[in-house]
Write a protein that holds these residues in place. Structure first.
Motif, PDB file in Angstrom:
ATOM      1  N   ILE A 165       0.843  -1.201   0.000  1.00 31.87           N
ATOM      2  CA  ILE A 165       0.000   0.000   0.000  1.00 31.87           C
ATOM      3  C   ILE A 165       0.880   1.254   0.000  1.00 31.87           C
ATOM      4  CG2 ILE A 165      -1.645   1.345   1.372  1.00 31.87           C
ATOM      5  CD1 ILE A 165      -2.792  -1.372   2.340  1.00 31.87           C
ATOM      6  N   ALA A 166       1.929   1.231   0.830  1.00 30.92           N
ATOM      7  CA  ALA A 166       2.818   2.393   0.926  1.00 30.92           C
ATOM      8  C   ALA A 166       3.547   2.665  -0.372  1.00 30.92           C
ATOM      9  CB  ALA A 166       3.829   2.177   2.060  1.00 30.92           C
ATOM     10  N   THR A 167       3.800   1.610  -1.157  1.00 30.73           N
ATOM     11  CA  THR A 167       4.526   1.775  -2.427  1.00 30.73           C
ATOM     12  C   THR A 167       3.586   1.845  -3.627  1.00 30.73           C
ATOM     13  OG1 THR A 167       4.865  -0.638  -2.510  1.00 30.73           O
ATOM     14  CG2 THR A 167       6.646   0.707  -1.576  1.00 30.73           C
ATOM     15  N   GLY A 168       2.288   1.987  -3.371  1.00 31.41           N
ATOM     16  CA  GLY A 168       1.325   2.204  -4.440  1.00 31.41           C
ATOM     17  C   GLY A 168       0.960   0.985  -5.248  1.00 31.41           C
ATOM     18  N   ARG A 169       1.118  -0.211  -4.682  1.00 32.19           N
ATOM     19  CA  ARG A 169       0.816  -1.419  -5.448  1.00 32.19           C
ATOM     20  C   ARG A 169      -0.350  -2.220  -4.886  1.00 32.19           C
ATOM     21  NH1 ARG A 169       6.948  -3.517  -5.810  1.00 32.19           N
ATOM     22  NH2 ARG A 169       6.977  -2.487  -3.775  1.00 32.19           N
ATOM     23  N   ALA A 170      -0.986  -1.694  -3.856  1.00 31.67           N
ATOM     24  CA  ALA A 170      -2.181  -2.335  -3.292  1.00 31.67           C
ATOM     25  C   ALA A 170      -3.031  -1.250  -2.645  1.00 31.67           C
ATOM     26  CB  ALA A 170      -1.791  -3.408  -2.273  1.00 31.67           C
ATOM     27  N   ASN A 171      -4.300  -1.564  -2.441  1.00 27.40           N
ATOM     28  CA  ASN A 171      -5.218  -0.579  -1.869  1.00 27.40           C
ATOM     29  C   ASN A 171      -5.779  -0.995  -0.519  1.00 27.40           C
ATOM     30  OD1 ASN A 171      -5.110   1.164  -4.189  1.00 27.40           O
ATOM     31  ND2 ASN A 171      -6.422  -0.310  -5.264  1.00 27.40           N
ATOM     32  N   ASN A 172      -5.668  -2.269  -0.187  1.00 23.37           N
ATOM     33  CA  ASN A 172      -6.224  -2.719   1.086  1.00 23.37           C
ATOM     34  C   ASN A 172      -5.377  -3.837   1.665  1.00 23.37           C
ATOM     35  OD1 ASN A 172      -7.214  -4.500  -1.055  1.00 23.37           O
ATOM     36  ND2 ASN A 172      -8.372  -5.495   0.593  1.00 23.37           N
ATOM     37  N   ASN A 173      -5.635  -4.139   2.929  1.00 24.41           N
ATOM     38  CA  ASN A 173      -4.859  -5.144   3.658  1.00 24.41           C
ATOM     39  C   ASN A 173      -5.813  -6.229   4.159  1.00 24.41           C
ATOM     40  OD1 ASN A 173      -3.269  -6.661   5.353  1.00 24.41           O
ATOM     41  ND2 ASN A 173      -2.487  -4.942   6.539  1.00 24.41           N
ATOM     42  N   PRO A 174      -6.007  -7.318   3.396  1.00 31.83           N
ATOM     43  CA  PRO A 174      -6.952  -8.368   3.803  1.00 31.83           C
ATOM     44  C   PRO A 174      -6.529  -9.086   5.078  1.00 31.83           C
ATOM     45  CG  PRO A 174      -5.711  -9.024   1.844  1.00 31.83           C
ATOM     46  CD  PRO A 174      -5.419  -7.579   2.065  1.00 31.83           C
ATOM     47  N   ALA A 175      -5.243  -9.009   5.448  1.00 31.59           N
ATOM     48  CA  ALA A 175      -4.808  -9.672   6.686  1.00 31.59           C
ATOM     49  C   ALA A 175      -5.505  -9.069   7.895  1.00 31.59           C
ATOM     50  CB  ALA A 175      -3.292  -9.546   6.830  1.00 31.59           C
ATOM     51  N   GLU A 176      -5.825  -7.755   7.831  1.00 31.62           N
ATOM     52  CA  GLU A 176      -6.513  -7.107   8.947  1.00 31.62           C
ATOM     53  C   GLU A 176      -7.931  -7.636   9.103  1.00 31.62           C
ATOM     54  OE1 GLU A 176      -6.303  -2.950   8.220  1.00 31.62           O
ATOM     55  OE2 GLU A 176      -4.193  -2.779   8.814  1.00 31.62           O
ATOM     56  N   ASP A 177      -8.523  -8.101   7.997  1.00 29.72           N
ATOM     57  CA  ASP A 177      -9.884  -8.634   8.058  1.00 29.72           C
ATOM     58  C   ASP A 177      -9.943 -10.009   8.718  1.00 29.72           C
ATOM     59  OD1 ASP A 177     -10.748  -6.370   6.687  1.00 29.72           O
ATOM     60  OD2 ASP A 177     -10.469  -7.315   4.728  1.00 29.72           O
ATOM     61  N   LEU A 178      -8.772 -10.609   8.932  1.00 30.95           N
ATOM     62  CA  LEU A 178      -8.733 -11.970   9.487  1.00 30.95           C
ATOM     63  C   LEU A 178      -8.431 -11.993  10.982  1.00 30.95           C
ATOM     64  CD1 LEU A 178      -6.835 -13.845   6.631  1.00 30.95           C
ATOM     65  CD2 LEU A 178      -9.298 -13.576   6.977  1.00 30.95           C
ATOM     66  N   VAL A 179      -8.387 -10.814  11.600  1.00 32.05           N
ATOM     67  CA  VAL A 179      -8.165 -10.782  13.049  1.00 32.05           C
ATOM     68  C   VAL A 179      -9.303 -11.532  13.734  1.00 32.05           C
ATOM     69  CG1 VAL A 179      -8.029  -9.304  15.090  1.00 32.05           C
ATOM     70  CG2 VAL A 179      -6.909  -8.608  12.958  1.00 32.05           C
ATOM     71  N   GLY A 180      -8.972 -12.525  14.523  1.00 34.38           N
ATOM     72  CA  GLY A 180      -9.972 -13.334  15.215  1.00 34.38           C
ATOM     73  C   GLY A 180     -10.464 -14.530  14.430  1.00 34.38           C
ATOM     74  N   ALA A 181     -10.024 -14.674  13.178  1.00 28.88           N
ATOM     75  CA  ALA A 181     -10.508 -15.783  12.349  1.00 28.88           C
ATOM     76  C   ALA A 181      -9.757 -17.079  12.629  1.00 28.88           C
ATOM     77  CB  ALA A 181     -10.375 -15.430  10.867  1.00 28.88           C
ATOM     78  N   LEU A 182      -8.565 -16.993  13.199  1.00 31.00           N
ATOM     79  CA  LEU A 182      -7.757 -18.182  13.448  1.00 31.00           C
ATOM     80  C   LEU A 182      -7.966 -18.705  14.861  1.00 31.00           C
ATOM     81  CD1 LEU A 182      -4.398 -16.970  11.847  1.00 31.00           C
ATOM     82  CD2 LEU A 182      -6.061 -18.540  10.846  1.00 31.00           C
ATOM     83  N   GLU A 183      -7.673 -19.979  15.041  1.00 32.34           N
ATOM     84  CA  GLU A 183      -7.733 -20.565  16.379  1.00 32.34           C
ATOM     85  C   GLU A 183      -6.742 -19.855  17.288  1.00 32.34           C
ATOM     86  OE1 GLU A 183      -7.205 -24.749  16.531  1.00 32.34           O
ATOM     87  OE2 GLU A 183      -8.410 -25.121  14.735  1.00 32.34           O
ATOM     88  N   GLN A 184      -7.092 -19.765  18.561  1.00 33.95           N
ATOM     89  CA  GLN A 184      -6.183 -19.145  19.521  1.00 33.95           C
ATOM     90  C   GLN A 184      -5.203 -20.186  20.044  1.00 33.95           C
ATOM     91  OE1 GLN A 184      -5.985 -15.786  20.212  1.00 33.95           O
ATOM     92  NE2 GLN A 184      -7.412 -15.784  18.482  1.00 33.95           N
ATOM     93  N   SER A 185      -3.920 -19.813  20.054  1.00 32.21           N
ATOM     94  CA  SER A 185      -2.909 -20.748  20.545  1.00 32.21           C
ATOM     95  C   SER A 185      -2.872 -20.726  22.056  1.00 32.21           C
ATOM     96  CB  SER A 185      -1.529 -20.369  19.986  1.00 32.21           C
ATOM     97  OG  SER A 185      -1.191 -19.051  20.380  1.00 32.21           O
ATOM     98  N   GLN A 186      -2.413 -21.819  22.610  1.00 31.44           N
ATOM     99  CA  GLN A 186      -2.228 -21.913  24.055  1.00 31.44           C
ATOM    100  C   GLN A 186      -0.857 -21.352  24.402  1.00 31.44           C
ATOM    101  OE1 GLN A 186      -4.629 -22.948  26.184  1.00 31.44           O
ATOM    102  NE2 GLN A 186      -5.936 -23.114  24.357  1.00 31.44           N
ATOM    103  N   THR A 187      -0.843 -20.260  25.161  1.00 30.63           N
ATOM    104  CA  THR A 187       0.416 -19.597  25.484  1.00 30.63           C
ATOM    105  C   THR A 187       1.215 -20.407  26.497  1.00 30.63           C
ATOM    106  OG1 THR A 187      -0.587 -17.448  25.120  1.00 30.63           O
ATOM    107  CG2 THR A 187       1.457 -17.485  26.382  1.00 30.63           C
ATOM    108  N   THR A 188       2.483 -20.634  26.177  1.00 34.86           N
ATOM    109  CA  THR A 188       3.402 -21.304  27.098  1.00 34.86           C
ATOM    110  C   THR A 188       4.477 -20.307  27.503  1.00 34.86           C
ATOM    111  OG1 THR A 188       3.040 -23.433  26.022  1.00 34.86           O
ATOM    112  CG2 THR A 188       5.002 -23.225  27.404  1.00 34.86           C
TER     113      THR A 188
END
Length: 345
Positions: free
Chosen positions: A121-144
């Motif tokens: 996006i900063a270099t003018g080659r994309a307009n959006n960040n789909p990774a931000e739309d996936l917050v909460g979509a993955l299983e939560q890991s067990q913190t060790t």
């Protein structure tokens, strides 16, 4: 080219001429479009960003991990134009990691992909960040949590054992500095003399995890240890050179091996555990502000507007904190009957 293919190409070019277009120009446009497509795939932009981060000081281990994410874990989207990579496509790649049971890697890959999209996006080659739309979509890991020692009395015992270490002098110095500086183990073992200013009592380097400049104020105790170490290792660029070659830093297992030699197993303390020790005691016992501690741990700390603080943020207060921390560790080591002073409620 076969005769049939040649005839087909002739007819295509004739059609171009009839519409008033120059076949040679059309060919150049097609080649330019093909080249642009090759340079704007997710993989090409990720590779470009990785090279940039490596030039800026990203550690070799992190470079390898990010390259492995691109070439293996995210191979399904690597050849796609970055503008064609949607949230569902990215999620499909991350789900494969989930199915393998490497949940933490899946979260790391989502975060890494987000960095690639932000760069695009900063270099003018994309307009959006789909990774931000996936917050909460993955299983939560067990913190060790990594093993650490946070009880003041046990910290005193550990420090006395560490100061009694009779092995290689360079390892002994690294052992004594590890709790004083509480940097990441890889940052400590790869420390370079060129980055250390004993007169200013500062160590400036690029944090391995965030890739941002970092300052470690050196307490008088740390300066003393480094001053004593200088005559032994100044001929090497590394503060802690390896035993077999001064051209390489000491092994990543050196400090942990020394702790095991002293009788402390991996369930009690590790080289990384000194960070948890400092975070806990500086807050709960010595009462320092959490943001000072987070800055000193080289974590990504942001202001109320979401902007990352620069490396000099709260530097004067952090210098006082690092000296107070070193003095407190000395008090625990030298007096087995020290009663910790709790912070005011």
């Amino acid at each position: 080219m076969s005769l049939a293919e040649a005839r087909a190409e002739r007819e295509r070019l004739r059609a171009l001429v009839k519409t008033g277009r120059n076949p040679a120009y059309a060919a150049r446009v097609a080649r330019a479009a093909k080249l642009e497509l090759a340079e704007t795939t997710f993989g090409a932009i990720a590779t470009e960003l990785l090279a940039k981060r490596a030039r800026e000081g990203l550690g070799s281990g992190s470079v390898k991990r990010e390259r492995r994410l691109l070439e293996k874990d995210m191979a399904a989207i690597s050849s796609l134009p970055i503008t064609d990579v949607t949230a569902p496509l990215l999620l499909a790649s991350l789900r494969k990691l989930e199915k393998r049971g490497v949940i933490e890697t899946a979260h790391r890959a989502r975060s890494w992909a987000g960095r690639v999209f932000r760069y695009a996006i900063a270099t003018g080659r994309a307009n959006n960040n789909p990774a931000e739309d996936l917050v909460g979509a993955l299983e939560q890991s067990q913190t060790t949590h990594l093993a650490s020692v946070t009880d003041p009395a046990k910290i005193g015992d550990l420090l006395r054992a560490m100061y009694s270490y009779q092995g290689f002098p360079v390892t002994s110095a690294a052992l004594r500095l590890a709790p004083l500086l509480f940097v990441r183990p890889g940052e400590l073992r790869k420390a370079q003399w060129a980055d250390i200013d004993l007169a200013a009592a500062e160590w400036r380097f690029t944090a391995s995890k965030t890739g941002t400049p970092h300052i470690v104020p050196l307490s008088s105790q740390a300066v003393e240890i480094l001053t004593e170490l200088g005559p032994l290792t100044r001929r090497s660029e590394f503060v802690f050179p390896g035993v077999r070659s001064a051209k390489r830093p000491m092994s990543e297992n050196t400090i942990n091996a020394a702790l095991r030699y002293l009788g402390y197993d991996g369930n009690t303390i590790t080289g990384h555990g000194f960070r948890a020790m400092a975070r806990t005691v500086l807050d709960e016992v010595l009462g320092f502000r959490p943001d000072y501690i987070e800055h000193q741990l080289a974590h990504a700390v942001r202001d109320p507007l979401g902007r990352a603080y620069n490396r000099t943020a709260h530097l004067a207060e952090r210098k006082k904190m690092m000296q107070a921390w070193a003095d407190y560790l000395d008090s625990l080591r030298l007096n087995a009957n020290v009663v910790p002073i709790r912070k005011a409620v």
